[in-house]
Design a protein around this motif. Structure first.
Motif, short mmCIF file in Angstrom:
data_model
loop_
_atom_site.label_atom_id
_atom_site.label_comp_id
_atom_site.label_asym_id
_atom_site.label_seq_id
_atom_site.Cartn_x
_atom_site.Cartn_y
_atom_site.Cartn_z
N GLN A 1 0.86 -1.19 0.00
CA GLN A 1 0.00 0.00 0.00
C GLN A 1 0.89 1.24 0.00
N ASN A 2 1.31 1.61 -1.21
CA ASN A 2 2.36 2.60 -1.33
C ASN A 2 2.36 3.11 -2.77
N ASN A 3 2.22 4.44 -2.93
CA ASN A 3 2.09 5.03 -4.27
C ASN A 3 3.32 4.88 -5.14
N ILE A 4 4.48 4.77 -4.52
CA ILE A 4 5.71 4.67 -5.30
C ILE A 4 5.78 3.30 -5.98
N PHE A 5 5.45 2.25 -5.22
CA PHE A 5 5.39 0.91 -5.81
C PHE A 5 4.28 0.84 -6.86
N LEU A 6 3.15 1.48 -6.56
CA LEU A 6 2.03 1.49 -7.49
C LEU A 6 2.47 2.11 -8.82
N ASP A 7 3.11 3.26 -8.75
CA ASP A 7 3.56 3.95 -9.97
C ASP A 7 4.65 3.18 -10.69
N THR A 8 5.56 2.59 -9.93
CA THR A 8 6.65 1.85 -10.56
C THR A 8 6.08 0.75 -11.45
N PHE A 9 5.10 0.02 -10.93
CA PHE A 9 4.56 -1.10 -11.72
C PHE A 9 3.58 -0.64 -12.80
N GLN A 10 2.83 0.43 -12.52
CA GLN A 10 1.95 0.95 -13.57
C GLN A 10 2.76 1.49 -14.74
N ASN A 11 3.84 2.16 -14.41
CA ASN A 11 4.72 2.72 -15.42
C ASN A 11 5.32 1.64 -16.33
#
Ligand code: TF8
Length: 335
Positions: free
Chosen positions: A174-184
């Protein structure tokens, strides 16, 4: 004269014998919450920490570890510490960015190149600076333990390049940085608490997750996954957090013993992780999973592609914090 001497000696003995041993220590039961299972190297670390505490406190400071999220997930347990209803938790820093945004610095992709680098940063000035921020949020970080370098596992296909992640349902913390890393990278990233991951993989609600080999092993994710890719896309630390509200009621001797023994436990835990990492990888292979490494070219492409995440999250982490860690790493690397 001799009589007097004997009498005084006897008196001195009587006084020291009547003074209770380890008077600076009180009987304390310290509950330590863990999301991972007892056979994870954190278990070895806690045993080593207990042996150290036994010596220092004459058996008065007792750790009681709870495993597999029995006292709630990382975030829930950490909130219990902040409100002073639970003593301790061993948690990843990643789910705590809502409490201390600067912790997000550790989630930046491809930040640390190896564990030695991570140890220098975490056990040095930078780690101390982060500990001050945790302290201001009601959390005493006794030491940085190791979660480790994270690798991707999934049930659909081998991942040889970032394009293979296209549309893959990847659980992230639950962390936006991990979320963005994988979405990117084109994945369909879903934030989820650790305790829900096994059954979500089992029911195919998600295809993939990422964690160090020792966690894929000890949390039995290999039972519900087919492929593992050595991505090493992030090194996440564990924090050994203590409730500040409770810590403040302890004597200085108790506090010092806890800090010193948490470091003894840390060293043991890190040592066992290094050994178990290799064994866990062998076990994952023996269980029939297909394991691959990224070629150096693909590793570099995925790293370059991920660099946008640094700029995107710099302000929310704190520009000084991001620049600070990059400067320290530069110094450690000597370039
Ligand atoms: C994650 C973390 C967890 C740990 C554990 C629950 O994927 O890596 O494995 O924080 O303590 O959520």
């Amino acid at each position: 004269m001799r009589q007097l001497l004997l009498a005084t000696t006897a008196l001195a003995f009587a006084v020291s014998a009547s003074a209770p041993a380890f008077a600076e220590f009180n009987e304390r039961n310290i509950r330590v919450s863990n999301g991972i299972n007892a056979d994870h190297p954190v278990g070895n670390g806690i045993n080593a920490m207990q042996t150290c505490l036994d010596e220092k406190s004459g058996g008065k400071l007792k750790l009681t570890a709870f495993w597999g999220g029995a006292l709630g997930g990382d975030l829930q347990a950490t909130q219990a510490l902040r409100s002073g209803v639970q003593e301790a938790v061993v948690t990843s820093s990643s789910p705590l960015v809502g409490i201390v945004p600067a912790l997000g610095v550790f989630d930046l992709p491809f930040l640390f190149a190896n564990s030695e680098e991570a140890y220098k940063v975490l056990d040095g000035k930078f780690g101390d600076m982060m500990n001050e921020k945790l302290d201001a949020a009601g959390l005493v970080n006794l030491a940085y333990w190791e979660n480790g370098f994270r690798n991707l596992s999934n049930s659909v296909r081998p991942v040889n390049k970032w394009e293979d992640l296209q549309g893959m349902k990847v659980r992230v913390m639950q962390n936006n940085i991990f979320l963005d890393t994988f979405q990117n990278l084109g994945a369909n990233a879903t934030p989820m608490a650790f305790g829900e991951v096994f059954s979500a993989l089992e029911t195919k609600a998600i295809d993939a997750q990422e964690n160090p080999y020792v966690t894929i092993d000890t949390s039995k994710f290999f039972e519900v996954q087919k492929y593992v890719t050595e991505t090493n896309h992030a090194y996440t630390p564990f924090l050994f957090l203590f409730s500040k509200a409770i810590f403040n009621t302890y004597t200085p001797e108790e506090q010092t013993a806890l800090r010193e023994c948490a470091i003894v436990g840390r060293d043991e835990e890190r040592k066992v992780i290094q050994e178990l990492n290799k064994k866990s990888l062998e076990k994952i292979k023996a269980e029939g999973l297909e394991v691959n490494a990224l070629s150096p070219e693909e590793q570099e492409r995925i790293r370059e592609k991920s660099m946008v995440v640094y700029e995107k999250h710099k302000a929310e982490i704190g520009a000084d914090v991001v620049d600070g860690i990059l400067a320290e790493l530069k110094q450690i690397r000597g370039k």
